[in-house]
Write a protein that holds these residues in place. Structure first.
Motif, PDB file in Angstrom:
ATOM      1  N   ILE A   1      60.191 -41.526  21.035  1.00 23.81           N
ATOM      2  CA  ILE A   1      58.936 -41.827  20.324  1.00 23.81           C
ATOM      3  C   ILE A   1      57.929 -40.711  20.566  1.00 23.81           C
ATOM      4  O   ILE A   1      57.248 -40.252  19.636  1.00 23.81           O
ATOM      5  N   GLY A   2      57.824 -40.252  21.814  1.00 23.05           N
ATOM      6  CA  GLY A   2      56.920 -39.142  22.129  1.00 23.05           C
ATOM      7  C   GLY A   2      57.293 -37.879  21.377  1.00 23.05           C
ATOM      8  O   GLY A   2      56.420 -37.150  20.882  1.00 23.05           O
ATOM      9  N   TYR A   3      58.585 -37.618  21.260  1.00 25.67           N
ATOM     10  CA  TYR A   3      59.042 -36.422  20.546  1.00 25.67           C
ATOM     11  C   TYR A   3      58.719 -36.527  19.056  1.00 25.67           C
ATOM     12  O   TYR A   3      58.257 -35.558  18.442  1.00 25.67           O
ATOM     13  N   VAL A   4      58.949 -37.689  18.476  1.00 25.23           N
ATOM     14  CA  VAL A   4      58.686 -37.884  17.045  1.00 25.23           C
ATOM     15  C   VAL A   4      57.193 -37.790  16.746  1.00 25.23           C
ATOM     16  O   VAL A   4      56.782 -37.219  15.736  1.00 25.23           O
ATOM     17  N   MET A   5      56.366 -38.316  17.656  1.00 22.42           N
ATOM     18  CA  MET A   5      54.920 -38.312  17.424  1.00 22.42           C
ATOM     19  C   MET A   5      54.293 -36.929  17.638  1.00 22.42           C
ATOM     20  O   MET A   5      53.218 -36.650  17.110  1.00 22.42           O
ATOM     21  N   SER A   6      54.944 -36.069  18.395  1.00 24.13           N
ATOM     22  CA  SER A   6      54.395 -34.741  18.668  1.00 24.13           C
ATOM     23  C   SER A   6      54.694 -33.811  17.508  1.00 24.13           C
ATOM     24  O   SER A   6      55.819 -33.728  17.029  1.00 24.13           O
ATOM     25  N   SER A   7      53.659 -33.072  17.063  1.00 17.65           N
ATOM     26  CA  SER A   7      53.861 -32.201  15.908  1.00 17.65           C
ATOM     27  C   SER A   7      54.228 -30.782  16.309  1.00 17.65           C
ATOM     28  O   SER A   7      55.025 -30.124  15.660  1.00 17.65           O
ATOM     29  N   GLY A   8      53.611 -30.270  17.358  1.00 18.41           N
ATOM     30  CA  GLY A   8      53.874 -28.901  17.775  1.00 18.41           C
ATOM     31  C   GLY A   8      53.063 -27.875  17.013  1.00 18.41           C
ATOM     32  O   GLY A   8      53.088 -26.694  17.332  1.00 18.41           O
TER      33      GLY A   8
ATOM     34  N   ASP B   1      55.240 -16.550  26.250  1.00 22.61           N
ATOM     35  CA  ASP B   1      56.258 -16.947  25.279  1.00 22.61           C
ATOM     36  C   ASP B   1      56.063 -18.415  24.908  1.00 22.61           C
ATOM     37  O   ASP B   1      56.815 -19.286  25.334  1.00 22.61           O
ATOM     38  N   VAL B   2      55.022 -18.684  24.109  1.00 18.84           N
ATOM     39  CA  VAL B   2      54.734 -20.047  23.665  1.00 18.84           C
ATOM     40  C   VAL B   2      55.058 -20.127  22.180  1.00 18.84           C
ATOM     41  O   VAL B   2      54.517 -19.382  21.373  1.00 18.84           O
ATOM     42  N   THR B   3      55.959 -21.034  21.858  1.00 22.70           N
ATOM     43  CA  THR B   3      56.353 -21.222  20.468  1.00 22.70           C
ATOM     44  C   THR B   3      55.969 -22.635  20.032  1.00 22.70           C
ATOM     45  O   THR B   3      55.472 -23.433  20.828  1.00 22.70           O
ATOM     46  N   GLU B   4      56.231 -22.931  18.772  1.00 24.08           N
ATOM     47  CA  GLU B   4      55.951 -24.286  18.282  1.00 24.08           C
ATOM     48  C   GLU B   4      56.825 -25.308  18.989  1.00 24.08           C
ATOM     49  O   GLU B   4      56.380 -26.426  19.257  1.00 24.08           O
ATOM     50  N   SER B   5      58.061 -24.942  19.313  1.00 18.36           N
ATOM     51  CA  SER B   5      58.929 -25.897  20.013  1.00 18.36           C
ATOM     52  C   SER B   5      58.411 -26.152  21.435  1.00 18.36           C
ATOM     53  O   SER B   5      58.464 -27.285  21.917  1.00 18.36           O
ATOM     54  N   THR B   6      57.891 -25.104  22.090  1.00 20.86           N
ATOM     55  CA  THR B   6      57.295 -25.298  23.413  1.00 20.86           C
ATOM     56  C   THR B   6      56.107 -26.243  23.313  1.00 20.86           C
ATOM     57  O   THR B   6      55.962 -27.166  24.122  1.00 20.86           O
ATOM     58  N   SER B   7      55.274 -26.024  22.317  1.00 21.25           N
ATOM     59  CA  SER B   7      54.114 -26.886  22.102  1.00 21.25           C
ATOM     60  C   SER B   7      54.550 -28.321  21.802  1.00 21.25           C
ATOM     61  O   SER B   7      53.932 -29.275  22.262  1.00 21.25           O
ATOM     62  N   LYS B   8      55.627 -28.455  21.045  1.00 19.83           N
ATOM     63  CA  LYS B   8      56.133 -29.790  20.715  1.00 19.83           C
ATOM     64  C   LYS B   8      56.629 -30.499  21.980  1.00 19.83           C
ATOM     65  O   LYS B   8      56.375 -31.687  22.172  1.00 19.83           O
ATOM     66  N   TYR B   9      57.332 -29.781  22.860  1.00 17.81           N
ATOM     67  CA  TYR B   9      57.819 -30.389  24.102  1.00 17.81           C
ATOM     68  C   TYR B   9      56.671 -30.791  25.026  1.00 17.81           C
ATOM     69  O   TYR B   9      56.710 -31.841  25.657  1.00 17.81           O
ATOM     70  N   VAL B  10      55.648 -29.957  25.095  1.00 15.61           N
ATOM     71  CA  VAL B  10      54.478 -30.304  25.911  1.00 15.61           C
ATOM     72  C   VAL B  10      53.793 -31.538  25.331  1.00 15.61           C
ATOM     73  O   VAL B  10      53.425 -32.461  26.060  1.00 15.61           O
ATOM     74  N   GLY B  11      53.635 -31.558  24.017  1.00 14.46           N
ATOM     75  CA  GLY B  11      53.045 -32.731  23.363  1.00 14.46           C
ATOM     76  C   GLY B  11      53.884 -33.976  23.592  1.00 14.46           C
ATOM     77  O   GLY B  11      53.357 -35.064  23.837  1.00 14.46           O
TER      78      GLY B  11
ATOM     79  N   GLY C   1      55.781 -34.584  26.174  1.00 13.19           N
ATOM     80  CA  GLY C   1      55.558 -34.995  27.557  1.00 13.19           C
ATOM     81  C   GLY C   1      54.244 -35.735  27.723  1.00 13.19           C
ATOM     82  O   GLY C   1      54.174 -36.751  28.420  1.00 13.19           O
ATOM     83  N   LEU C   2      53.199 -35.224  27.089  1.00 20.85           N
ATOM     84  CA  LEU C   2      51.893 -35.881  27.179  1.00 20.85           C
ATOM     85  C   LEU C   2      51.907 -37.262  26.533  1.00 20.85           C
ATOM     86  O   LEU C   2      51.408 -38.236  27.104  1.00 20.85           O
ATOM     87  N   ILE C   3      52.474 -37.346  25.348  1.00 13.98           N
ATOM     88  CA  ILE C   3      52.524 -38.633  24.647  1.00 13.98           C
ATOM     89  C   ILE C   3      53.380 -39.629  25.434  1.00 13.98           C
ATOM     90  O   ILE C   3      53.024 -40.803  25.567  1.00 13.98           O
ATOM     91  N   THR C   4      54.499 -39.166  25.982  1.00  9.32           N
ATOM     92  CA  THR C   4      55.343 -40.034  26.803  1.00  9.32           C
ATOM     93  C   THR C   4      54.569 -40.533  28.011  1.00  9.32           C
ATOM     94  O   THR C   4      54.622 -41.714  28.364  1.00  9.32           O
ATOM     95  N   PHE C   5      53.825 -39.630  28.648  1.00 12.09           N
ATOM     96  CA  PHE C   5      52.995 -40.015  29.796  1.00 12.09           C
ATOM     97  C   PHE C   5      51.968 -41.068  29.388  1.00 12.09           C
ATOM     98  O   PHE C   5      51.775 -42.057  30.094  1.00 12.09           O
TER      99      PHE C   5
END
Length: 149
Positions: A90-97, A111-121, A123-127
């Motif tokens: 759910i956190g992954y789906v809700m994160s846009s990146g 080295d920050v990409t959209e996928s990195t931003s999506k994974y961070v998002g 993690g935050l949403i999951t938290f």
């Protein structure tokens, strides 16, 4: 000898060694460590890595042993892991990146990409979701105790 006794001995030995090394680090002081005296800190880092690996191995070993001995616990554990995986998805789906301007990071050589931003998002949403679940569980338990007494 019982495996629990062996693990207690290992924990005691690691604890004593950690205390000795802590006293050694405190005795050396920050100034000498910053001046390049890595001979004190580097062995301690390796000791910490070994302790971490041994701890993870012991936790996994005892967890697997406990799960094999008690099938009902295994079923509940698999259900909980599945529910946690659902929250992560759910956190992954809700994160846009795409909600972050990446130019400042790239200009600094990061080295920050959209996928990195999506994974961070993710993690935050999951938290946030897990925190909300924990708060609701505490409220539910408190209210349930109020009405049961």
């Amino acid at each position: 000898m019982n495996i629990v006794k062996i693990m207690r001995i290992i924990v005691a030995v690691v604890g004593v060694l950690a205390a000795i090394f802590l006293v050694r680090i405190i005795g050396v002081g920050d100034d000498e460590i910053k001046a390049g005296q890595d001979s004190v800190v580097q062995p301690l880092m390796y000791m910490a890595y070994v302790a971490l690996i041994l701890t993870i191995a012991a936790v996994l070993l005892f967890t697997v042993i406990n799960l094999v001995k008690k099938p009902a616990v295994l079923k509940q554990t698999l259900i909980n892991v599945g529910l946690f995986a659902v929250v992560v998805v759910i956190g992954y789906v809700m994160s846009s990146g795409t909600d972050l301007d990446l130019k400042p990071f790239v200009s600094k050589g990061l080295d920050v990409t959209e996928s990195t931003s999506k994974y961070v998002g993710m993690g935050l949403i999951t938290f946030y979701i897990l925190t909300a679940i924990a708060i609701l569980a505490m409220i539910y338990t408190g209210v349930k105790k109020l009405f049961n007494n």
